[in-house]
Scaffold this motif. Structure first.
Motif, PDB file in Angstrom:
ATOM      1  N   PRO A  42       0.830  -1.208   0.000  1.00 56.87           N
ATOM      2  CA  PRO A  42       0.000   0.000   0.000  1.00 56.87           C
ATOM      3  C   PRO A  42       0.860   1.252   0.000  1.00 56.87           C
ATOM      4  O   PRO A  42       1.993   1.249   0.477  1.00 56.87           O
ATOM      5  CB  PRO A  42      -0.820  -0.142   1.296  1.00 56.87           C
ATOM      6  CG  PRO A  42      -0.044  -1.107   2.151  1.00 56.87           C
ATOM      7  CD  PRO A  42       0.652  -2.032   1.204  1.00 56.87           C
ATOM      8  N   ILE A  43       0.299   2.332  -0.504  1.00 55.51           N
ATOM      9  CA  ILE A  43       1.071   3.553  -0.681  1.00 55.51           C
ATOM     10  C   ILE A  43       1.529   4.109   0.651  1.00 55.51           C
ATOM     11  O   ILE A  43       2.632   4.670   0.752  1.00 55.51           O
ATOM     12  CB  ILE A  43       0.240   4.596  -1.469  1.00 55.51           C
ATOM     13  CG1 ILE A  43       1.102   5.799  -1.828  1.00 55.51           C
ATOM     14  CG2 ILE A  43      -1.001   4.982  -0.694  1.00 55.51           C
ATOM     15  CD1 ILE A  43       2.252   5.502  -2.741  1.00 55.51           C
ATOM     16  N   TRP A  44       0.744   3.938   1.714  1.00 54.38           N
ATOM     17  CA  TRP A  44       1.131   4.488   3.011  1.00 54.38           C
ATOM     18  C   TRP A  44       2.364   3.766   3.560  1.00 54.38           C
ATOM     19  O   TRP A  44       3.209   4.383   4.213  1.00 54.38           O
ATOM     20  CB  TRP A  44      -0.018   4.387   4.010  1.00 54.38           C
ATOM     21  CG  TRP A  44      -0.496   2.989   4.285  1.00 54.38           C
ATOM     22  CD1 TRP A  44      -1.534   2.344   3.682  1.00 54.38           C
ATOM     23  CD2 TRP A  44       0.061   2.059   5.233  1.00 54.38           C
ATOM     24  NE1 TRP A  44      -1.660   1.060   4.185  1.00 54.38           N
ATOM     25  CE2 TRP A  44      -0.710   0.874   5.140  1.00 54.38           C
ATOM     26  CE3 TRP A  44       1.103   2.117   6.144  1.00 54.38           C
ATOM     27  CZ2 TRP A  44      -0.452  -0.247   5.926  1.00 54.38           C
ATOM     28  CZ3 TRP A  44       1.372   1.005   6.926  1.00 54.38           C
ATOM     29  CH2 TRP A  44       0.590  -0.160   6.816  1.00 54.38           C
ATOM     30  N   TYR A  45       2.484   2.476   3.257  1.00 53.79           N
ATOM     31  CA  TYR A  45       3.665   1.747   3.726  1.00 53.79           C
ATOM     32  C   TYR A  45       4.909   2.170   2.949  1.00 53.79           C
ATOM     33  O   TYR A  45       5.988   2.377   3.538  1.00 53.79           O
ATOM     34  CB  TYR A  45       3.429   0.245   3.575  1.00 53.79           C
ATOM     35  CG  TYR A  45       4.651  -0.584   3.922  1.00 53.79           C
ATOM     36  CD1 TYR A  45       4.998  -0.805   5.257  1.00 53.79           C
ATOM     37  CD2 TYR A  45       5.451  -1.133   2.924  1.00 53.79           C
ATOM     38  CE1 TYR A  45       6.114  -1.552   5.578  1.00 53.79           C
ATOM     39  CE2 TYR A  45       6.566  -1.880   3.246  1.00 53.79           C
ATOM     40  CZ  TYR A  45       6.904  -2.091   4.569  1.00 53.79           C
ATOM     41  OH  TYR A  45       8.013  -2.824   4.892  1.00 53.79           O
ATOM     42  N   SER A  46       4.784   2.306   1.632  1.00 53.66           N
ATOM     43  CA  SER A  46       5.931   2.730   0.823  1.00 53.66           C
ATOM     44  C   SER A  46       6.394   4.123   1.224  1.00 53.66           C
ATOM     45  O   SER A  46       7.596   4.387   1.327  1.00 53.66           O
ATOM     46  CB  SER A  46       5.559   2.694  -0.659  1.00 53.66           C
ATOM     47  OG  SER A  46       5.211   1.390  -1.068  1.00 53.66           O
ATOM     48  N   ARG A  47       5.445   5.024   1.457  1.00 57.33           N
ATOM     49  CA  ARG A  47       5.822   6.369   1.898  1.00 57.33           C
ATOM     50  C   ARG A  47       6.434   6.338   3.287  1.00 57.33           C
ATOM     51  O   ARG A  47       7.371   7.098   3.583  1.00 57.33           O
ATOM     52  CB  ARG A  47       4.607   7.280   1.868  1.00 57.33           C
ATOM     53  CG  ARG A  47       4.114   7.601   0.459  1.00 57.33           C
ATOM     54  CD  ARG A  47       2.856   8.442   0.491  1.00 57.33           C
ATOM     55  NE  ARG A  47       2.419   8.783  -0.859  1.00 57.33           N
ATOM     56  CZ  ARG A  47       1.274   9.422  -1.140  1.00 57.33           C
ATOM     57  NH1 ARG A  47       0.466   9.783  -0.139  1.00 57.33           N
ATOM     58  NH2 ARG A  47       0.953   9.699  -2.382  1.00 57.33           N
ATOM     59  N   GLY A  48       5.923   5.478   4.152  1.00 59.73           N
ATOM     60  CA  GLY A  48       6.478   5.383   5.502  1.00 59.73           C
ATOM     61  C   GLY A  48       7.915   4.905   5.510  1.00 59.73           C
ATOM     62  O   GLY A  48       8.765   5.476   6.201  1.00 59.73           O
TER      63      GLY A  48
END
Length: 332
Positions: A42-48
């Protein structure tokens, strides 16, 4: 006096913060690295993960450069300057990599970030090499044996990983009894086609092949990728060489700086290099052996831990140097 106390308290806070930050990072990867679906992470994990890595290398850069410009550091300031510049280059490389992967949704074999990664490795090899050569090594026979064994292991791993660069043969080529359908059951042509009839039939295919596949991507991005693509093999070779050299230097540092007040900081530097090597080796293996691999796996936490340990080593060196200077003043 107040200034010295303030610097000591800030350094102690930096040490405690690095430890807590490392624990939080490890927990984040352990809990959410398995959240990948068929569509990837998910995008939130990649950004994190990107934010954690960028912040870790930025903080390590600040702490290392502080040692480089401090007149109270006992170790060579050139060494810390090289490590700080290495952290800076890695930080800039991560910005390019994140922009290419998250911003442009591209997965090229080579990006501008690789150029800064190579510079980072060069700075680390030179600076850590100076740390080893400036110290009068008095290693025993078994210690040289350990260094040689680690170097041999690094060479073997490099050979195995480089073998993965060869693309796997398609299943149709691996099975000698497989016959494509177009060959096994050809469509009979009853009437010959005239040249006038052939052109319209292939026109849609030609138009589709000529159509740009990089819709929405800036032209300069495509141009940079096209320029860097021929250097893919060279950069991969440089990565393997740099990782092997850093592994040998880190082992030497770990054995040479074993005891004493200042050995603790250099053990952190050696551990940081080990983490960097593990993350690099895993990423090389995953991108060449695992199909449709997306960055963010559990072992990639080694990159963040590497930056944290570099910063922790710098903070420990700064604190030990100031404590030694303060004790020498009291004796005087």
């Amino acid at each position: 006096m107040r200034s010295a106390v303030k610097k000591s308290s800030l350094t102690l806070f930096a040490i405690q913060f690095e430890i807590l930050f490392g624990f939080f990072t490890l927990l984040f990867f352990l809990l959410f690295s398995s959240s990948a679906t068929g569509q990837g992470y998910p995008i939130w994990y990649s950004r994190g993960t990107t934010i954690l890595e960028l912040f870790a290398f930025f903080l390590a850069m600040i702490l290392c450069l502080r040692n480089a410009f401090s007149s109270m550091i006992v170790s060579s300031r050139k060494v810390w300057l090289g490590i700080g510049l290495g952290m800076l280059c890695y930080f800039v490389g991560n910005i390019f990599f994140a922009y290419w992967e998250l911003g442009l949704k591209r997965e090229p074999d080579v990006s501008p970030g690789d150029l800064f990664y190579i510079l980072s490795y060069l700075f680390l090899m030179v600076s850590m090499g100076l740390a080893v050569f400036e110290r009068r090594l008095n290693l025993e026979g078994w210690q040289y044996g350990v260094i040689g064994a680690v170097g041999a292991m690094g060479v073997v791993v490099a050979i195995v990983l480089s073998a993965g660069d060869q693309p796997a043969a398609p299943a149709a080529q691996l099975n000698p009894f497989h016959t494509p359908k177009a060959i096994a059951a050809p469509v009979p042509v009853k009437t010959p086609l005239l040249p006038v009839q052939v052109a319209p039939s292939f026109a849609p295919l030609v138009a589709q092949a000529a159509a740009p596949v990089t819709t929405g991507v800036p032209g300069w991005v495509v141009a940079i990728e096209g320029f860097l693509d021929p250097f893919k093999g060279l950069l991969g070779f440089l990565y393997l060489i740099a990782d092997t050299v850093l592994l040998i230097i880190a082992t030497t540092l770990f054995l040479a700086f074993w005891g004493g007040r200042f050995a603790q900081s250099w053990r952190m530097i050696a551990a940081a290099t080990f983490c960097l090597y593990i993350a690099d080796a895993w990423f090389k293996f995953a991108t060449t052996r695992l199909p449709n691999y997306q960055s963010g796996g559990l072992l990639e936490v080694g990159w963040v831990l590497s930056a944290i340990l570099f910063g922790l080593g710098a903070a420990l060196e700064y604190r030990a140097s100031h404590q030694r200077r303060a004790s020498s003043r009291r004796r005087a």
